[in-house]
Every structure is written in C-alpha cells, then in structure tokens.
Motif scaffolding. Sequence first.
Motif, PDB file in Angstrom:
ATOM      1  N   ASN A   1       1.198  -1.166   0.055  1.00 52.62           N
ATOM      2  CA  ASN A   1       0.259  -0.076  -0.203  1.00 52.62           C
ATOM      3  C   ASN A   1       0.926   1.128  -0.206  1.00 52.62           C
ATOM      4  OD1 ASN A   1      -2.360   1.625   0.658  1.00 52.62           O
ATOM      5  ND2 ASN A   1      -1.804   2.191   2.486  1.00 52.62           N
ATOM      6  N   SER A   2       1.971   1.272   0.887  1.00 54.01           N
ATOM      7  CA  SER A   2       2.784   2.713   0.706  1.00 54.01           C
ATOM      8  C   SER A   2       3.762   2.684  -0.042  1.00 54.01           C
ATOM      9  CB  SER A   2       3.861   2.217   2.552  1.00 54.01           C
ATOM     10  OG  SER A   2       4.618   1.336   1.936  1.00 54.01           O
ATOM     11  N   LEU A   3       4.398   1.118  -0.437  1.00 53.12           N
ATOM     12  CA  LEU A   3       4.834   1.821  -2.107  1.00 53.12           C
ATOM     13  C   LEU A   3       3.522   1.727  -3.354  1.00 53.12           C
ATOM     14  CD1 LEU A   3       7.467   1.068  -3.975  1.00 53.12           C
ATOM     15  CD2 LEU A   3       7.219  -1.539  -3.807  1.00 53.12           C
ATOM     16  N   LEU A   4       2.977   1.689  -3.249  1.00 51.89           N
ATOM     17  CA  LEU A   4       1.703   2.065  -4.422  1.00 51.89           C
ATOM     18  C   LEU A   4       1.736   3.795  -4.608  1.00 51.89           C
ATOM     19  CD1 LEU A   4       0.392   1.907  -6.956  1.00 51.89           C
ATOM     20  CD2 LEU A   4      -1.237   0.808  -4.843  1.00 51.89           C
ATOM     21  N   GLN A   5       1.074   4.015  -2.442  1.00 53.15           N
ATOM     22  CA  GLN A   5       0.636   5.423  -3.269  1.00 53.15           C
ATOM     23  C   GLN A   5       2.306   6.319  -3.045  1.00 53.15           C
ATOM     24  OE1 GLN A   5      -2.162   7.160  -0.351  1.00 53.15           O
ATOM     25  NE2 GLN A   5      -2.364   5.577   0.636  1.00 53.15           N
ATOM     26  N   SER A   6       3.248   5.994  -2.518  1.00 53.68           N
ATOM     27  CA  SER A   6       4.720   6.954  -2.731  1.00 53.68           C
ATOM     28  C   SER A   6       4.979   7.090  -4.303  1.00 53.68           C
ATOM     29  CB  SER A   6       5.512   6.180  -1.620  1.00 53.68           C
ATOM     30  OG  SER A   6       5.412   6.013  -1.000  1.00 53.68           O
ATOM     31  N   LEU A   7       5.011   6.068  -5.029  1.00 53.81           N
ATOM     32  CA  LEU A   7       4.848   5.767  -6.610  1.00 53.81           C
ATOM     33  C   LEU A   7       4.059   6.769  -7.129  1.00 53.81           C
ATOM     34  CD1 LEU A   7       5.878   1.971  -7.787  1.00 53.81           C
ATOM     35  CD2 LEU A   7       7.785   4.145  -7.176  1.00 53.81           C
TER      36      LEU A   7
ATOM     37  N   THR B   1      -4.194  14.787 -10.239  1.00 58.67           N
ATOM     38  CA  THR B   1      -4.066  14.298  -8.973  1.00 58.67           C
ATOM     39  C   THR B   1      -5.471  13.699  -8.023  1.00 58.67           C
ATOM     40  OG1 THR B   1      -5.463  16.158  -7.775  1.00 58.67           O
ATOM     41  CG2 THR B   1      -2.513  15.836  -7.973  1.00 58.67           C
ATOM     42  N   PHE B   2      -6.186  13.551  -9.719  1.00 48.93           N
ATOM     43  CA  PHE B   2      -7.266  12.366  -9.361  1.00 48.93           C
ATOM     44  C   PHE B   2      -7.142  10.959  -8.979  1.00 48.93           C
ATOM     45  CE2 PHE B   2     -10.392   9.049 -11.582  1.00 48.93           C
ATOM     46  CZ  PHE B   2     -12.330   9.752 -10.592  1.00 48.93           C
ATOM     47  N   LEU B   3      -6.359  10.377  -9.552  1.00 47.73           N
ATOM     48  CA  LEU B   3      -6.043   8.986  -8.814  1.00 47.73           C
ATOM     49  C   LEU B   3      -4.887   9.190  -8.112  1.00 47.73           C
ATOM     50  CD1 LEU B   3      -4.858   7.773 -12.961  1.00 47.73           C
ATOM     51  CD2 LEU B   3      -6.919   7.152 -11.662  1.00 47.73           C
ATOM     52  N   ASN B   4      -4.714   9.783  -7.336  1.00 45.13           N
ATOM     53  CA  ASN B   4      -4.242  10.028  -6.342  1.00 45.13           C
ATOM     54  C   ASN B   4      -5.299   9.680  -5.633  1.00 45.13           C
ATOM     55  OD1 ASN B   4      -1.767  11.574  -7.939  1.00 45.13           O
ATOM     56  ND2 ASN B   4      -0.801  10.302  -6.126  1.00 45.13           N
ATOM     57  N   ASP B   5      -6.499  10.653  -5.742  1.00 50.19           N
ATOM     58  CA  ASP B   5      -7.283  10.889  -4.727  1.00 50.19           C
ATOM     59  C   ASP B   5      -7.825   9.520  -4.593  1.00 50.19           C
ATOM     60  OD1 ASP B   5      -6.330  13.684  -4.326  1.00 50.19           O
ATOM     61  OD2 ASP B   5      -8.302  14.568  -5.617  1.00 50.19           O
ATOM     62  N   ILE B   6      -8.387   9.029  -5.727  1.00 48.09           N
ATOM     63  CA  ILE B   6      -8.882   8.553  -5.944  1.00 48.09           C
ATOM     64  C   ILE B   6      -8.334   7.050  -4.916  1.00 48.09           C
ATOM     65  CG2 ILE B   6      -9.911   6.351  -6.942  1.00 48.09           C
ATOM     66  CD1 ILE B   6     -11.850   8.656  -7.292  1.00 48.09           C
ATOM     67  N   THR B   7      -7.106   6.714  -5.461  1.00 48.60           N
ATOM     68  CA  THR B   7      -6.231   5.893  -4.056  1.00 48.60           C
ATOM     69  C   THR B   7      -6.247   5.881  -2.548  1.00 48.60           C
ATOM     70  OG1 THR B   7      -4.650   5.378  -6.080  1.00 48.60           O
ATOM     71  CG2 THR B   7      -3.936   4.616  -4.836  1.00 48.60           C
ATOM     72  N   MET B   8      -5.997   7.558  -2.251  1.00 48.46           N
ATOM     73  CA  MET B   8      -6.144   7.719  -0.991  1.00 48.46           C
ATOM     74  C   MET B   8      -7.384   6.804  -0.546  1.00 48.46           C
ATOM     75  SD  MET B   8      -3.606  11.121  -0.380  1.00 48.46           S
ATOM     76  CE  MET B   8      -4.913  11.555  -1.445  1.00 48.46           C
ATOM     77  N   TYR B   9      -8.231   6.662  -0.491  1.00 48.60           N
ATOM     78  CA  TYR B   9      -9.379   7.373  -0.206  1.00 48.60           C
ATOM     79  C   TYR B   9      -9.742   5.761  -0.064  1.00 48.60           C
ATOM     80  CZ  TYR B   9      -9.990  12.316   0.033  1.00 48.60           C
ATOM     81  OH  TYR B   9     -10.016  13.690   0.195  1.00 48.60           O
ATOM     82  N   PHE B  10      -9.798   4.974  -1.157  1.00 51.30           N
ATOM     83  CA  PHE B  10      -9.807   3.742  -1.438  1.00 51.30           C
ATOM     84  C   PHE B  10      -8.834   2.657  -0.412  1.00 51.30           C
ATOM     85  CE2 PHE B  10      -8.660  -0.730  -3.241  1.00 51.30           C
ATOM     86  CZ  PHE B  10     -10.442  -1.042  -3.280  1.00 51.30           C
ATOM     87  N   ALA B  11      -7.545   3.432   0.210  1.00 54.71           N
ATOM     88  CA  ALA B  11      -6.776   2.139   1.073  1.00 54.71           C
ATOM     89  C   ALA B  11      -7.438   2.605   2.289  1.00 54.71           C
ATOM     90  CB  ALA B  11      -5.362   3.166   0.283  1.00 54.71           C
ATOM     91  N   ALA B  12      -7.696   3.843   2.353  1.00 55.93           N
ATOM     92  CA  ALA B  12      -8.646   4.478   4.144  1.00 55.93           C
ATOM     93  C   ALA B  12      -9.368   3.663   4.315  1.00 55.93           C
ATOM     94  CB  ALA B  12      -8.676   5.724   3.988  1.00 55.93           C
ATOM     95  N   GLY B  13     -10.654   3.290   2.971  1.00 56.85           N
ATOM     96  CA  GLY B  13     -11.391   2.875   3.161  1.00 56.85           C
ATOM     97  C   GLY B  13     -12.015   1.422   3.476  1.00 56.85           C
ATOM     98  N   MET B  14     -10.950   0.987   3.080  1.00 50.71           N
ATOM     99  CA  MET B  14     -10.470  -0.563   2.433  1.00 50.71           C
ATOM    100  C   MET B  14      -9.571  -0.928   3.749  1.00 50.71           C
ATOM    101  SD  MET B  14     -12.643  -1.858  -0.213  1.00 50.71           S
ATOM    102  CE  MET B  14     -11.525  -3.725   0.387  1.00 50.71           C
TER     103      MET B  14
END
Length: 310
Positions: free
Chosen positions: A155-161, A192-205
Amino acid sequence: MELRNDTRISVFLLLGLSKEPELQALILGLFFSMYLITVFGNLLLILAVISDSHLHTPMYFFLSNLSFTDICFTSTTIPKMLMNIKTKINVITYEGCISQIYFFLLFASLENFLLAVMAYDRFVAICYPLHYTVIMKPWLCGILVLVSWMISALNSLLQSLMVLWLSFCTKVEIPHFFCEINQVVQLACSDTFLNDITMYFAAGMLGGASLSGILYSYSKIVSTIREITSVQGKYKAFSTCASHLSVVSLFYCTVLGVYFSSAGTHSSNSSAIASVMYTVVTPMLNPFIYSLRNKDIKTALKRIIGITVT
C-alpha cells in the motif's frame, strides 16, 4: 493524458506547528521529551517480553511487534521535525519527503493491522479458550504479522510511487510538521484524481476492514462475557482485553478526530496540531497502558530494572 514526472523542485518547506519564534524552544523541548519517552517506553516493553519466558505467548508477541511499530512510526516524523526546529531550516528534500510518506504510510497501516490481529487473538482466547493453543500456533502468529507487513508495504509503495509521478511547480509549502500525503498531493500542479481515489480507497478498504474486524471480535467477546455466570469470571475475561481495548479506542478516536476536525474547520494548521495525537501521543501512551494494567508486564519490568519480585 500520459502521466510523467515534471518535478521542478528539490525541496519542500515544512511550516511546522507554529510560526511563533517564542514557541519554538517549548515545542522542541516538549517533543524531544515525548520522543524519548516513546522510544524508551516501547523498548522496555519489547525487552520485557523477550527476557521473560512467561511472556512468550501470542498476545505478547503481537504486543512487542506493536511496540516496535510505534518506535518506527514516531521516528519517521519527529527527528526531522526536531532537527528543523533546532537548525531553523524548515526544509525537507524531495527524496526525503517521498521516503517519509512511504514509511509513515507503512507503519500507520501496520499499526492498524496489528490492532486487528490482537483483537482476533483476544477473540480466540475468550470465546474459544480450550482451543486457544491449537488455533494460535506460532506459525499462524508469524503469518499474521508477515501478511500485515506485506499489505502495508504494498500500500505505501503504491501510494508513494503515485506521488512520484506528480508535477510540483512553485508552491511547495506544506502546512504540517511532516510530509503528510494528502497535503503533498494538494500542492501538485498536475491532475491528482487517481491519487485521491487511491488514498480514499486504501483508507476505506484497509482501515475499514481492520476496524470492522475489531468491532466484530469485540461483539463476540462481549456476548461471551455476558454468558459467564460468576462476577469474578467476567472480570478476569474482561481484564485480558482491557488494555488492548484502551489502545484501540485511543488510536481510532484520535485518527477519526483528526480527519473530522480538519474537515469541519478546513484549517491545515488545526489538522497538523490534531495529528500530534495519533502520531506522537498514542505511541507514547501505549506502553504505559499495557504495563499499568498488566501484572505480568509489571513483574517483567521490575526484574529488568533490578527490583526483587517475590
């Protein structure tokens, strides 16, 4: 449109908790003291678990992993903050910021998963006490921790990349004392649309799954405790999970409080100050919560510091 890294900056400016010069010495002393207490408190807890054979059980194995995570979690942000205050140079390199995002997400996610794993351990211990040693075998405990590490790292690797692919143009001031991913993404001048989606999805999941597991475990624990007839039996069953329940409440209440308060006030500075609760205060209090409410931990700590235990 193809994403590409057009970064034109080499450093970010961390605005910290306060711009008032007269408060810097107070903040430095306070956070340095809290950091030392966090590191030494959690190290003592780890040492107590390692040195006492009576504590070589799944519950204390997970607890020592939680203490290690708390040390790393705090060390990701506080030393850099203290150095910036001391040198009066509130900058962090681009590479350092990305690294801080990676390790912050890694240990925040890991703490989240470990709390869920510890809830499962208490669920098995109270709801299925006769099968506890059969279910919670060492290899299963190791796999639970390993899977927690793997998911957190991915998760951290994906969001950092994904942050690496963002473009940053002129405004590079982060209204925080560390590189909080949401604040960094907001500074980007690219989409930053993909970043926002990824952050919220990761936090939710990830956060939602762990919290749901904890709530389910404790709902079963409460049902089992209610079926116990003797008051002494109820107290003994509840006392085995009281410390963990206190830590869970402290962690999730502070995290949710940060995001709800920041969403309500729309103040980045308020969010930075509120973040102190789960990034600094919670890791500092965890070893005290477990040691003060646990006779086995207190006995092991007394042996370590040389107090004779009868």
